[in-house]
Design a protein around this motif. Structure first.
Motif, PDB file in Angstrom:
ATOM      1  N   ASP A 212       0.815  -1.204   0.000  1.00 10.41           N
ATOM      2  CA  ASP A 212       0.000   0.000   0.000  1.00 10.41           C
ATOM      3  C   ASP A 212       0.854   1.261   0.000  1.00 10.41           C
ATOM      4  OD1 ASP A 212      -2.144  -1.660   0.046  1.00 10.41           O
ATOM      5  OD2 ASP A 212      -2.572  -1.435   2.186  1.00 10.41           O
ATOM      6  N   THR A 213       1.955   1.250   0.753  1.00  2.00           N
ATOM      7  CA  THR A 213       2.836   2.410   0.784  1.00  2.00           C
ATOM      8  C   THR A 213       3.446   2.673  -0.581  1.00  2.00           C
ATOM      9  OG1 THR A 213       3.350   1.917   3.099  1.00  2.00           O
ATOM     10  CG2 THR A 213       4.838   3.410   1.943  1.00  2.00           C
ATOM     11  N   ASN A 214       3.916   1.622  -1.239  1.00  2.00           N
ATOM     12  CA  ASN A 214       4.499   1.789  -2.569  1.00  2.00           C
ATOM     13  C   ASN A 214       3.467   2.285  -3.574  1.00  2.00           C
ATOM     14  OD1 ASN A 214       6.953   0.890  -1.606  1.00  2.00           O
ATOM     15  ND2 ASN A 214       6.565  -1.246  -2.127  1.00  2.00           N
ATOM     16  N   ALA A 215       2.222   1.761  -3.498  1.00  2.00           N
ATOM     17  CA  ALA A 215       1.177   2.214  -4.415  1.00  2.00           C
ATOM     18  C   ALA A 215       0.847   3.688  -4.192  1.00  2.00           C
ATOM     19  CB  ALA A 215      -0.074   1.350  -4.236  1.00  2.00           C
ATOM     20  N   LEU A 216       0.807   4.124  -2.925  1.00  5.89           N
ATOM     21  CA  LEU A 216       0.512   5.517  -2.622  1.00  5.89           C
ATOM     22  C   LEU A 216       1.618   6.441  -3.130  1.00  5.89           C
ATOM     23  CD1 LEU A 216      -1.384   7.505  -1.234  1.00  5.89           C
ATOM     24  CD2 LEU A 216      -0.165   7.094   0.907  1.00  5.89           C
ATOM     25  N   VAL A 217       2.875   6.051  -2.902  1.00  6.99           N
ATOM     26  CA  VAL A 217       3.999   6.866  -3.379  1.00  6.99           C
ATOM     27  C   VAL A 217       3.991   6.949  -4.901  1.00  6.99           C
ATOM     28  CG1 VAL A 217       6.513   6.974  -3.518  1.00  6.99           C
ATOM     29  CG2 VAL A 217       5.421   6.439  -1.351  1.00  6.99           C
ATOM     30  N   ALA A 218       3.707   5.840  -5.593  1.00  6.74           N
ATOM     31  CA  ALA A 218       3.662   5.846  -7.052  1.00  6.74           C
ATOM     32  C   ALA A 218       2.522   6.712  -7.562  1.00  6.74           C
ATOM     33  CB  ALA A 218       3.522   4.418  -7.571  1.00  6.74           C
ATOM     34  N   ALA A 219       1.384   6.717  -6.865  1.00  7.31           N
ATOM     35  CA  ALA A 219       0.261   7.533  -7.298  1.00  7.31           C
ATOM     36  C   ALA A 219       0.546   9.017  -7.118  1.00  7.31           C
ATOM     37  CB  ALA A 219      -1.000   7.140  -6.519  1.00  7.31           C
ATOM     38  N   VAL A 220       1.178   9.388  -5.993  1.00  8.33           N
ATOM     39  CA  VAL A 220       1.454  10.798  -5.741  1.00  8.33           C
ATOM     40  C   VAL A 220       2.571  11.311  -6.639  1.00  8.33           C
ATOM     41  CG1 VAL A 220       2.292  12.422  -3.999  1.00  8.33           C
ATOM     42  CG2 VAL A 220       0.602  10.708  -3.383  1.00  8.33           C
TER      43      VAL A 220
END
Length: 208
Positions: free
Chosen positions: A135-143
């Motif tokens: 989830d952290t990696n997905a959030l960083v990639a989205a931002v």
């Protein structure tokens, strides 16, 4: 002749020695006491192998301890004193002391085991993961890169361009950023604001 005489003498001594060793009254050599004839402070690999790494050298310091058959005189005196003191105690008093000692040992073992359990549970709590790396990696990639965001704009979210400003450019909002079209025909002094973004004057490349 002298060599033959010496050989005959040695042969006779060896035969005599063999007869003595083979005699039924001769004790086994493996039951005899070892007397060190050569002491060296250097490391001996053979002794290390035979003693499983406990004795690295066979020197004057370790020989009296390893070949001792009786304890030190001081230890013998202490042992005699303990035996004398033990003989003076009655069986009932001895039994009470034994029970008291067993109780103390049980309490100590209980405390040690409790400390071990608490330390293990504390270590498990510290090592427990409190977040999901995916989830952290997905959030960083989205931002950072707009990965996974939708390209469709919701209705009514687009900014309206004011009339009276000819040649106003359009702004396309996407997942990966904002694309700005440079304006043409606008005066150099006027820098209209569109959807909260300041537009660059005509003839200059726009920057987000």
């Amino acid at each position: 002749p002298s060599v033959l005489d010496s050989f005959a003498l040695l042969s006779g001594q060896l035969n005599t020695l063999n007869k003595v060793l083979k005699h039924e009254k001769t004790p086994l050599l493996r039951n005899q006491v070892i007397i060190p004839l050569v002491l060296s402070p250097d490391r001996d690999e053979e002794i290390m192998r035979q003693t499983e790494g406990r004795v690295p050298v066979f020197s004057h310091e370790v020989v009296p301890d390893h070949l001792r058959t009786k304890p030190d005189p001081e230890v013998e005196e202490q042992e005699k004193q303990l035996i004398t003191d033990a003989a003076r105690i009655s069986p009932d008093a001895a039994q009470k002391q034994i029970q008291s000692l067993n109780k103390m040992c049980s309490n100590l073992l209980e405390k040690i085991s409790k400390e071990e359990r608490e330390s293990e549970s504390g270590g498990l709590r510290q090592n427990k993961q409190t977040f999901n790396p995916a989830d952290t990696n997905a959030l960083v990639a989205a931002v950072a890169f707009g990965k996974g965001l939708s390209n469709r704009r919701p209705p009514g979210s687009g900014a309206s361009v004011q009339s009276g400003q000819p040649g106003a450019g359009a702004i396309i909002a996407g997942a990966s950023g904002i694309q700005q079209v440079p304006m043409t025909g606008a005066p150099a002094q006027q820098q209209p604001m569109l959807a909260g973004v300041q537009m660059a004057p005509a003839g200059q490349p726009g920057k987000v």
